[in-house]
Scaffold this motif. Structure first.
Motif, PDB file in Angstrom:
ATOM      1  N   SER A  67       8.561  17.775   0.561  1.00  0.00           N
ATOM      2  CA  SER A  67       8.490  19.214   0.842  1.00  0.00           C
ATOM      3  C   SER A  67       7.074  19.768   0.748  1.00  0.00           C
ATOM      4  O   SER A  67       6.653  20.565   1.589  1.00  0.00           O
ATOM      5  N   ASP A  68       6.307  19.386  -0.269  1.00  0.00           N
ATOM      6  CA  ASP A  68       4.983  19.991  -0.436  1.00  0.00           C
ATOM      7  C   ASP A  68       4.010  18.991  -1.065  1.00  0.00           C
ATOM      8  O   ASP A  68       4.357  17.841  -1.350  1.00  0.00           O
ATOM      9  N   MET A  69       2.788  19.458  -1.294  1.00  0.00           N
ATOM     10  CA  MET A  69       1.717  18.607  -1.811  1.00  0.00           C
ATOM     11  C   MET A  69       2.019  18.099  -3.222  1.00  0.00           C
ATOM     12  O   MET A  69       1.729  16.945  -3.553  1.00  0.00           O
ATOM     13  N   HIS A  70       2.582  18.937  -4.068  1.00  0.00           N
ATOM     14  CA  HIS A  70       2.873  18.539  -5.447  1.00  0.00           C
ATOM     15  C   HIS A  70       3.899  17.409  -5.481  1.00  0.00           C
ATOM     16  O   HIS A  70       3.762  16.452  -6.250  1.00  0.00           O
ATOM     17  N   GLU A  71       4.919  17.516  -4.649  1.00  0.00           N
ATOM     18  CA  GLU A  71       5.922  16.461  -4.595  1.00  0.00           C
ATOM     19  C   GLU A  71       5.318  15.182  -4.037  1.00  0.00           C
ATOM     20  O   GLU A  71       5.675  14.082  -4.455  1.00  0.00           O
TER      21      GLU A  71
ATOM     22  N   LEU B 170       0.841  -1.208   0.000  1.00  0.00           N
ATOM     23  CA  LEU B 170       0.000   0.000   0.000  1.00  0.00           C
ATOM     24  C   LEU B 170       0.867   1.246   0.000  1.00  0.00           C
ATOM     25  O   LEU B 170       1.821   1.368   0.775  1.00  0.00           O
ATOM     26  N   VAL B 171       0.487   2.190  -0.860  1.00  0.00           N
ATOM     27  CA  VAL B 171       1.083   3.526  -0.879  1.00  0.00           C
ATOM     28  C   VAL B 171      -0.042   4.521  -0.680  1.00  0.00           C
ATOM     29  O   VAL B 171      -1.101   4.405  -1.315  1.00  0.00           O
ATOM     30  N   TYR B 172       0.173   5.479   0.214  1.00  0.00           N
ATOM     31  CA  TYR B 172      -0.886   6.460   0.429  1.00  0.00           C
ATOM     32  C   TYR B 172      -0.272   7.816   0.769  1.00  0.00           C
ATOM     33  O   TYR B 172       0.864   7.922   1.231  1.00  0.00           O
ATOM     34  N   GLY B 173      -1.016   8.855   0.512  1.00  0.00           N
ATOM     35  CA  GLY B 173      -0.602  10.196   0.873  1.00  0.00           C
ATOM     36  C   GLY B 173      -1.608  10.780   1.844  1.00  0.00           C
ATOM     37  O   GLY B 173      -2.786  10.445   1.812  1.00  0.00           O
ATOM     38  N   GLY B 174      -1.186  11.609   2.737  1.00  0.00           N
ATOM     39  CA  GLY B 174      -2.120  12.166   3.719  1.00  0.00           C
ATOM     40  C   GLY B 174      -1.912  11.540   5.068  1.00  0.00           C
ATOM     41  O   GLY B 174      -0.775  11.341   5.499  1.00  0.00           O
ATOM     42  N   GLY B 175      -2.981  11.230   5.758  1.00  0.00           N
ATOM     43  CA  GLY B 175      -2.855  10.761   7.133  1.00  0.00           C
ATOM     44  C   GLY B 175      -3.489   9.415   7.382  1.00  0.00           C
ATOM     45  O   GLY B 175      -4.262   8.900   6.576  1.00  0.00           O
ATOM     46  N   ASN B 176      -3.144   8.880   8.544  1.00  0.00           N
ATOM     47  CA  ASN B 176      -3.625   7.565   8.943  1.00  0.00           C
ATOM     48  C   ASN B 176      -4.906   7.719   9.765  1.00  0.00           C
ATOM     49  O   ASN B 176      -4.982   7.313  10.929  1.00  0.00           O
ATOM     50  N   ILE B 177      -5.921   8.359   9.184  1.00  0.00           N
ATOM     51  CA  ILE B 177      -7.203   8.563   9.864  1.00  0.00           C
ATOM     52  C   ILE B 177      -8.336   8.270   8.892  1.00  0.00           C
ATOM     53  O   ILE B 177      -8.121   8.141   7.687  1.00  0.00           O
ATOM     54  N   GLY B 178      -9.569   8.162   9.415  1.00  0.00           N
ATOM     55  CA  GLY B 178     -10.728   7.917   8.577  1.00  0.00           C
ATOM     56  C   GLY B 178     -10.623   6.580   7.857  1.00  0.00           C
ATOM     57  O   GLY B 178     -10.073   5.604   8.370  1.00  0.00           O
TER      58      GLY B 178
ATOM     59  N   LEU C  77      -9.213  12.600 -10.134  1.00  0.00           N
ATOM     60  CA  LEU C  77      -9.300  13.190 -11.470  1.00  0.00           C
ATOM     61  C   LEU C  77      -7.928  13.591 -12.004  1.00  0.00           C
ATOM     62  O   LEU C  77      -7.703  13.603 -13.222  1.00  0.00           O
ATOM     63  N   GLU C  78      -7.011  13.890 -11.095  1.00  0.00           N
ATOM     64  CA  GLU C  78      -5.661  14.250 -11.545  1.00  0.00           C
ATOM     65  C   GLU C  78      -4.952  13.043 -12.165  1.00  0.00           C
ATOM     66  O   GLU C  78      -4.365  13.164 -13.250  1.00  0.00           O
ATOM     67  N   VAL C  79      -5.027  11.879 -11.533  1.00  0.00           N
ATOM     68  CA  VAL C  79      -4.347  10.709 -12.111  1.00  0.00           C
ATOM     69  C   VAL C  79      -5.078  10.241 -13.370  1.00  0.00           C
ATOM     70  O   VAL C  79      -4.450   9.681 -14.276  1.00  0.00           O
TER      71      VAL C  79
ATOM     72  N   LYS D 256       2.191  14.126  -4.403  1.00  0.00           N
ATOM     73  CA  LYS D 256       1.410  13.485  -5.469  1.00  0.00           C
ATOM     74  C   LYS D 256       2.320  12.792  -6.477  1.00  0.00           C
ATOM     75  O   LYS D 256       2.045  11.663  -6.914  1.00  0.00           O
ATOM     76  N   ALA D 257       3.403  13.473  -6.841  1.00  0.00           N
ATOM     77  CA  ALA D 257       4.323  12.897  -7.822  1.00  0.00           C
ATOM     78  C   ALA D 257       4.975  11.634  -7.265  1.00  0.00           C
ATOM     79  O   ALA D 257       5.151  10.636  -7.984  1.00  0.00           O
TER      80      ALA D 257
END
Length: 486
Positions: A107-111, A57-65, A137-139, A113-114
């Motif tokens: 460093s930031d959100m764009h990095e 599993l790969v994920y971005g953001g947090g371990n909640i919800g 929608l971005e992917v 996502k990439a």
């Protein structure tokens, strides 16, 4: 024959080789668990399916919800979990002390996502909000631009993404999205089915596809339909312009349609019709190409038939004739949908819901009617009781009168016998003298009993020689009258 068999083995080997590269999935989902328990159950099931399929599993953001639920399930199953976190999120609500697996800081959100897109072999979106929709929608856009050729899937739990898919189909009809670009999004109601579709899609990139049981695939050559592919493994040389336009399920599907209309007696009701239908295998191309939205088409016909039938009936008749309404809907749908390659298996009217005020009024009418019947029954019962009570009292009085009459007769007989015996034993006395003496004796005995009783009250009676004679006369007259009546 042997050459054909060897070709199928080779194709299967290519599919298996591609599956071996299918090892990491990036998941997008909400940072809230959602109101329905089914969303959380789906997140747990997705984690289990990733573990069973040997996928990390790969994920971005947090371990909640929902994301936290998926992460926990994959981590507990022993698979690798990588969270790519941007520094801007570290001070927010996304990072918690319960973070599991490996964490990579960018460093930031764009990095972020990439990096998640680079590390993942495919993408899955669970139910979520703005952030989930934006990343999805971005992917999809990246795939349309050719930046990647990785599968993008929607875990369409309980129809959560039906509206989004409808929008995409409408955009295809209006010419804003090509049919090939429409196929970028893969949708399934369960994690197991979605992963299987991913494996098929990745195999297609290597000129081979797998068509599941009870499903057919539409093959096109340079955008033109040329063949329906049956379930099984097929060679698909994309370099020769061959591609899969889409898949069509041959399973029986169900659509519940809620239609609000008015009855003949001006009562608004909501009629719920359940339509069971399936695509006809021999007309699979018509079913796939001629209708852009099968469910909307069926719903339109159902609305038309119900709103033509129900206004001719009173509310009570609608309940009684619901089977006739169902047959009318089925006949109309059968004739209309057969030309589009669909068969109507069965139509049921499963519910008729009047307006709440009407339901309340109907219940009150029914309650009042039952109360009226109950009151009539209660009054009838009381009437019977009163009649029986009166009959009992009459019988009691009759028997009491017989008893009194017999008592008086016995008294008279006793007095007569006493007078006769006294007259015989005391010569010279008359019957009148003996009667007076007996009456006076009884009078004094009565007075004695009244005085001896503890509950007696004062009794005032005239007393004297003349009074005794009057009392004797009154008692004698009463006894003689009673004897005469008897």
């Amino acid at each position: 024959m042997e050459g054909e068999k060897g070709k199928k083995v080779e194709v299967a080997a290519v599919v298996e080789e591609k599956r071996s590269r299918f090892r990491k999935i990036c998941v997008f989902c909400g940072n809230q668990p959602g109101r329905k328990a089914i969303y959380q159950e789906a997140a747990i099931e997705l984690g289990r399916q990733l573990v069973e399929s040997g996928i990390d599993l790969v994920y971005g953001g947090g371990n909640i919800g929902l994301m936290g639920i998926v992460c926990q399930a994959v981590h507990e199953g022993g698979r690798h979990v990588l969270g790519v976190i941007s520094k801007s999120s570290m001070a927010g609500e996304y990072i918690t002390s319960q973070t599991v697996g490996e964490v990579q800081i960018v460093s930031d959100m764009h990095e972020r996502k990439a990096e998640t897109a680079r590390r993942a072999d495919a993408f899955i979106a669970l139910p979520g909000g703005y952030g989930t929709l934006e990343e999805l929608l971005e992917v999809v856009t990246w795939a349309q631009l050719g930046i990647h050729k990785k599968p993008v899937g929607l875990l369409n739990i309980d129809g959560f993404y039906d509206s989004l898919l409808f929008f995409v189909d409408m955009a295809v009809d209006e010419g804003f999205i090509t049919r090939a670009a429409r196929n970028i999004i893969i949708s399934a109601p369960s994690a197991k089915e979605l992963i299987r579709k991913f494996e098929t899609a990745m195999g297609q990139a290597f000129c081979c596809i797998q068509v599941d049981q009870s499903t057919v695939a539409m093959r096109e050559t340079f955008g033109k339909f040329d063949h329906v592919l049956e379930p099984g493994c097929h060679f698909l040389p994309w370099c020769l312009g061959k591609q899969i336009a889409g898949y069509l399920s041959l399973r029986v599907q169900q659509l519940d349609v809620r239609c609000e209309t008015k009855t003949k007696d001006n009562v608004f009701v909501t009629v719920v019709a359940s339509i069971q239908y399936n695509a006809i295998a021999d007309q699979a191309s018509d079913a796939f190409y001629r209708l852009s939205n099968t469910k909307e088409q069926i719903q339109s016909y159902v609305f038309d038939v119900i709103r033509a039938s129900v206004p001719k009936l009173n509310l009570d008749d609608v309940f009684e004739q619901k089977n006739d309404i169902a047959r009318a809907v089925e006949d109309e749908l059968g004739k209309a949908m057969s030309s589009y390659g669909y068969k109507i298996v069965q139509t049921l009217i499963v519910d008729i819901e009047p307006d709440n005020h009407v339901k309340k009024a109907m219940n009150e009418i029914n309650a009042a009617s039952r109360m009226r019947v109950a009151a009539n029954e209660k009054a009838e019962a009381e009437k019977i009781l009163q009649i029986k009570r009166a009959e009992g009292e009459a019988e009691s009085k009759y028997l009491s009168g017989l008893g009194i009459a017999r008592q008086r007769q016995a008294i008279v007989d006793g007095l007569r016998d006493s007078v006769l015996a006294f007259s015989v034993n005391v010569p010279g006395t008359t019957a009148k003298d003996v009667m007076d003496m007996v009456l006076v004796t009884q009078y004094f005995d009565t007075m004695k009993e009244i005085g001896a009783s503890s509950k007696s009250s004062s009794v005032f009676i005239p007393h004297g020689p003349g009074a005794v004679r009057d009392i004797a006369a009154q008692v004698r007259d009463g006894l003689l009258q009673g004897s005469a009546i008897h």
